[in-house]
Design a protein around this motif. Structure first.
Motif, PDB file in Angstrom:
ATOM      1  N   GLN A   2       2.283 -17.586   1.292  1.00  0.00           N
ATOM      2  CA  GLN A   2       1.023 -18.338   1.158  1.00  0.00           C
ATOM      3  C   GLN A   2      -0.141 -17.718   1.469  1.00  0.00           C
ATOM      4  O   GLN A   2      -1.023 -17.892   0.683  1.00  0.00           O
ATOM      5  CB  GLN A   2       1.039 -19.658   2.217  1.00  0.00           C
ATOM      6  N   ALA A   3      -0.153 -16.534   2.296  1.00  0.00           N
ATOM      7  CA  ALA A   3      -1.203 -15.546   2.367  1.00  0.00           C
ATOM      8  C   ALA A   3      -1.473 -15.011   0.980  1.00  0.00           C
ATOM      9  O   ALA A   3      -2.691 -14.752   0.485  1.00  0.00           O
ATOM     10  CB  ALA A   3      -0.953 -14.969   3.443  1.00  0.00           C
ATOM     11  N   TYR A   4      -0.406 -14.594   0.445  1.00  0.00           N
ATOM     12  CA  TYR A   4      -0.509 -13.780  -0.893  1.00  0.00           C
ATOM     13  C   TYR A   4      -1.022 -14.701  -1.987  1.00  0.00           C
ATOM     14  O   TYR A   4      -2.062 -14.226  -2.616  1.00  0.00           O
ATOM     15  CB  TYR A   4       0.560 -13.322  -1.417  1.00  0.00           C
ATOM     16  N   ALA A   9      -5.528 -16.337  -5.489  1.00  0.00           N
ATOM     17  CA  ALA A   9      -6.401 -17.425  -5.918  1.00  0.00           C
ATOM     18  C   ALA A   9      -7.729 -16.906  -5.785  1.00  0.00           C
ATOM     19  O   ALA A   9      -8.523 -16.976  -6.782  1.00  0.00           O
ATOM     20  CB  ALA A   9      -6.050 -18.817  -5.333  1.00  0.00           C
ATOM     21  N   GLY A  10      -8.253 -16.520  -4.604  1.00  0.00           N
ATOM     22  CA  GLY A  10      -9.653 -16.274  -4.222  1.00  0.00           C
ATOM     23  C   GLY A  10      -9.996 -14.951  -5.169  1.00  0.00           C
ATOM     24  O   GLY A  10     -11.106 -15.092  -5.509  1.00  0.00           O
ATOM     25  N   GLY A  11      -9.093 -14.076  -5.065  1.00  0.00           N
ATOM     26  CA  GLY A  11      -9.387 -12.974  -6.037  1.00  0.00           C
ATOM     27  C   GLY A  11      -9.809 -13.024  -7.452  1.00  0.00           C
ATOM     28  O   GLY A  11     -10.648 -12.574  -8.072  1.00  0.00           O
ATOM     29  N   ASP A  65      -6.870 -19.105   7.158  1.00  0.00           N
ATOM     30  CA  ASP A  65      -6.534 -19.158   5.685  1.00  0.00           C
ATOM     31  C   ASP A  65      -8.000 -19.128   4.925  1.00  0.00           C
ATOM     32  O   ASP A  65      -7.699 -18.518   3.827  1.00  0.00           O
ATOM     33  CB  ASP A  65      -6.057 -20.718   5.449  1.00  0.00           C
ATOM     34  N   ALA A  66      -9.029 -19.630   5.436  1.00  0.00           N
ATOM     35  CA  ALA A  66     -10.164 -19.419   4.944  1.00  0.00           C
ATOM     36  C   ALA A  66     -10.753 -17.892   4.652  1.00  0.00           C
ATOM     37  O   ALA A  66     -11.310 -17.446   3.719  1.00  0.00           O
ATOM     38  CB  ALA A  66     -11.388 -20.280   5.543  1.00  0.00           C
ATOM     39  N   ARG A  67     -10.698 -17.361   5.823  1.00  0.00           N
ATOM     40  CA  ARG A  67     -10.545 -15.879   5.730  1.00  0.00           C
ATOM     41  C   ARG A  67      -9.854 -15.241   4.498  1.00  0.00           C
ATOM     42  O   ARG A  67     -10.411 -14.357   3.882  1.00  0.00           O
ATOM     43  CB  ARG A  67     -10.234 -15.049   6.953  1.00  0.00           C
ATOM     44  N   LEU A  68      -8.822 -15.392   4.302  1.00  0.00           N
ATOM     45  CA  LEU A  68      -7.900 -15.033   3.305  1.00  0.00           C
ATOM     46  C   LEU A  68      -8.336 -15.341   2.060  1.00  0.00           C
ATOM     47  O   LEU A  68      -8.640 -14.294   1.023  1.00  0.00           O
ATOM     48  CB  LEU A  68      -6.399 -15.262   3.432  1.00  0.00           C
ATOM     49  N   GLY A  73     -10.054 -12.751  -0.769  1.00  0.00           N
ATOM     50  CA  GLY A  73      -9.747 -13.051  -2.054  1.00  0.00           C
ATOM     51  C   GLY A  73     -10.971 -13.021  -2.934  1.00  0.00           C
ATOM     52  O   GLY A  73     -11.410 -12.127  -3.588  1.00  0.00           O
ATOM     53  N   MET A  74     -11.816 -14.141  -2.645  1.00  0.00           N
ATOM     54  CA  MET A  74     -12.917 -14.185  -3.376  1.00  0.00           C
ATOM     55  C   MET A  74     -14.190 -13.122  -3.322  1.00  0.00           C
ATOM     56  O   MET A  74     -14.564 -12.633  -4.375  1.00  0.00           O
ATOM     57  CB  MET A  74     -13.619 -15.787  -3.099  1.00  0.00           C
TER      58      MET A  74
END
Length: 126
Positions: A2-4, A9-11, A65-68, A73-74
Motif C-alpha cells: 500500500q505504501a508503494y 499515485a502521489g508521484g 499515509d498522508a505523508r507517503l 509522492g506528490m
C-alpha cells in the motif's frame, strides 16, 4: 504494498503538476534563465513546509499515509528539492549547523559533478 501505491499515485500527480507548471511558466517567460525550475522548487518547498507544519500541528490518525502520498509522492514528484529543503531545515532546527551546511554543499556540488560526469560518459570522454 500500500505504501508503494500511495507514493506512486502521489508521484504521478506531482510529476504532471510539475510539467503543467513548467509549461505555464514557459509560456509567460521566454528568457534563458531556468525560471520554471526555480519557481517549481520554491513552490514545492513552500508546500512541503505547509504540509509538514500542518501534520505536526494536527497530527491526524492518517498522517503516515498522508505523508507517503503528499510529501514523498506528490511533492517528491513535483520537486525533490522540497525534501532537500526539509532535511536541511530539520538539521538547522536541531542545531546541527555544520551538518546542514555540509549537506547543502555536498548536495549541490556533488550532484553537479555527478551530472557532468554522466554527460562525459555519454559523450565518450570519460
Amino acid at each position: 504494498m500500500q505504501a508503494y501505491l500511495l507514493v506512486a499515485a502521489g508521484g504521478a500527480i506531482g510529476s504532471v503538476l510539475r510539467y503543467a507548471f513548467g509549461v505555464a511558466v514557459g509560456r509567460a517567460w521566454q528568457g534563458a534563465f531556468p525560471l520554471a525550475i526555480l519557481l517549481t522548487n520554491i513552490a514545492g518547498s513552500f508546500a512541503m513546509g505547509v504540509f509538514v507544519g500542518l501534520m505536526a500541528r494536527f497530527l491526524p490518525s492518517w498522517a503516515a499515509d498522508a505523508r507517503l502520498f503528499v510529501a514523498v509522492g506528490m511533492l517528491g514528484g513535483f520537486t525533490t528539492f522540497s525534501s532537500f529543503s526539509l532535511d536541511t531545515v530539520v538539521l538547522i532546527e536541531r542545531g546541527e549547523l555544520l551538518q546542514a551546511g555540509l549537506y547543502v554543499l555536498l548536495s549541490v556540488v556533488v550532484c553537479l559533478i555527478g551530472l557532468y560526469l554522466g554527460l562525459l560518459v555519454t559523450r565518450g570522454v570519460a
